[in-house]
Write an enzyme that holds these catalytic residues in place. Structure first.
Site, PDB file in Angstrom:
ATOM      1  N   SER A 149       0.744  -1.230  -0.031  1.00  0.00           N
ATOM      2  CA  SER A 149      -0.001   0.031   0.066  1.00  0.00           C
ATOM      3  C   SER A 149       0.811   1.166   0.142  1.00  0.00           C
ATOM      4  O   SER A 149       0.220   2.156  -0.270  1.00  0.00           O
ATOM      5  CB  SER A 149      -0.916   0.069   1.157  1.00  0.00           C
ATOM      6  OG  SER A 149      -0.174   0.238   2.433  1.00  0.00           O
ATOM      7  N   LYS A 204       0.629   4.614   6.881  1.00  0.00           N
ATOM      8  CA  LYS A 204       0.106   5.361   5.813  1.00  0.00           C
ATOM      9  C   LYS A 204       0.858   6.698   5.911  1.00  0.00           C
ATOM     10  O   LYS A 204       1.546   7.110   6.576  1.00  0.00           O
ATOM     11  CB  LYS A 204      -1.353   5.380   5.677  1.00  0.00           C
ATOM     12  CG  LYS A 204      -2.247   4.168   5.985  1.00  0.00           C
ATOM     13  CD  LYS A 204      -2.106   3.391   4.684  1.00  0.00           C
ATOM     14  CE  LYS A 204      -2.772   2.062   4.872  1.00  0.00           C
ATOM     15  NZ  LYS A 204      -2.468   0.986   3.464  1.00  0.00           N
TER      16      LYS A 204
END
Length: 342
Positions: A149, A204
């Site tokens: 990701s 993230k």
């Protein structure tokens, strides 16, 4: 007392081994911070008992050994017709001060001073465990990147370090902040506890801070009405998939970073969950617009079309923050990955 401590230590070690085994086979969810805290507390208690009670007791017994040896030797010699001597006292070396007996006393003293196994495996390990606990809880913590990701910034298999004090020092396990630190800024790569399942750690990039309005419409990022400009870079080769993906450069904070964004992929967010403050978000076929509530952050992966992030499960509370990721310390498949990142 000694027999009780042996049994107790064996039970404690068996409990740790059982927990580790259940964790390894997936029977229970991992909580390494809790396990390390318990190990530090238990070995610390054994270390304290060793320093305050067991070691002084062994030293007193070792110091008293020559006097006891001489007393026993005297009793043996006083017995009518006795010809026995203590071990090591043969051939005229029966007195404690003679060479044979002195050697026996020395060896007996060493055995008395020797740390028993149940202290070796507890008090003996305390300095190492305490050092790991301090480093991991308050300075830096290692993580392994499990998914793609954050490609191209971070690759699967990267072993990274996370700064634990930049955003304020937090108590382990309960994650309560005890120093102020600096607030997360846009563009930071942050590790946090996954809101739907806090036992898992996610990584993230911070895109929205408290009060921001973040819009991701038609694959373009806008913050507080300002479009975040991107610059095209050469396509990125994803070696695992053996495919090229469109690559861009973006600047959210002081440093620019790379991202993957396929203009041909759909813009709408499919499968968004019912998270806290969902009323702050508006979903459409073009994407999503969210107003970040106070004390929360909006996170996105750099692999924009392959990231399960705040677009799907909502905002990250301040209490879920773990730390700021800043360095790849190892990638066994690609040593060139070692170094800082933004």
């Amino acid at each position: 007392m000694t027999q009780f401590m042996q049994v107790f230590t064996a039970l404690v070690l068996a409990a740790f081994a059982a927990y580790a085994g259940a964790w390894y086979i997936g029977s229970i969810e991992s909580n390494f911070a809790l396990l390390l805290s318990l190990a530090t507390a238990i070995t610390g208690a054994f270390w304290l008992a060793e320093q305050c009670y067991f070691l002084p007791w062994r030293r007193r017994a070792a110091q008293a050994l020559p006097d006891v040896t001489q007393a026993l030797q005297g009793v043996t010699q006083a017995l009518p017709g006795s010809t026995q001597a203590l071990p090591g006292a043969q051939h005229g070396a029966g007195m404690a001060g003679e060479p044979g007996a002195a050697e026996a006393v020395r060896k007996a003293r060493e055995r008395l001073l020797m740390q028993p196994w149940w202290l070796d495996w507890t008090a003996g390990l305390f300095p190492v465990i305490a050092a790991v606990f301090f480093l991991r809880s308050f300075l830096v913590e290692p993580f392994k990147i499990p998914s793609g990701s954050m490609i191209p910034t971070l690759l699967v298999g990267d072993l990274i370090l996370v700064n634990k004090f930049t955003y304020g020092i937090r108590l382990p396990v309960i994650n309560t902040r005890i120093t102020a630190g600096n607030p997360p800024a846009r563009g930071d790569v942050m590790v946090f506890r996954y809101p739907p399942q806090p036992s898992q750690d996610y990584i993230k990039r911070v895109v929205g801070v408290p009060g921001d309005e973040v819009a991701y419409i038609n694959k373009r990022l806008t913050i507080n009405g300002q479009v975040i400009e991107t610059k095209a870079l050469p396509d990125f080769l994803e070696e695992d998939a053996m495919r090229y993906f469109p690559q861009w450069e973006e600047r959210l904070g002081a440093e620019s970073h790379r991202l993957l964004n396929n203009p041909d992929a759909p813009a709408f967010v499919q499968g968004a969950s019912h998270f806290a403050y969902r009323e702050n978000c508006r979903y459409s076929v073009e994407g999503v617009v969210c107003k970040v509530p106070q004390g929360h952050y909006f996170m996105m992966g750099d692999n924009r079309d392959n990231s399960l992030d705040s677009r799907y499960w909502g905002f990250v509370p301040e209490g879920n923050i773990v730390g700021k990721a800043f360095f790849v310390w190892m990638n066994f498949g690609n040593l060139g990955r070692i170094g800082p990142f933004h």
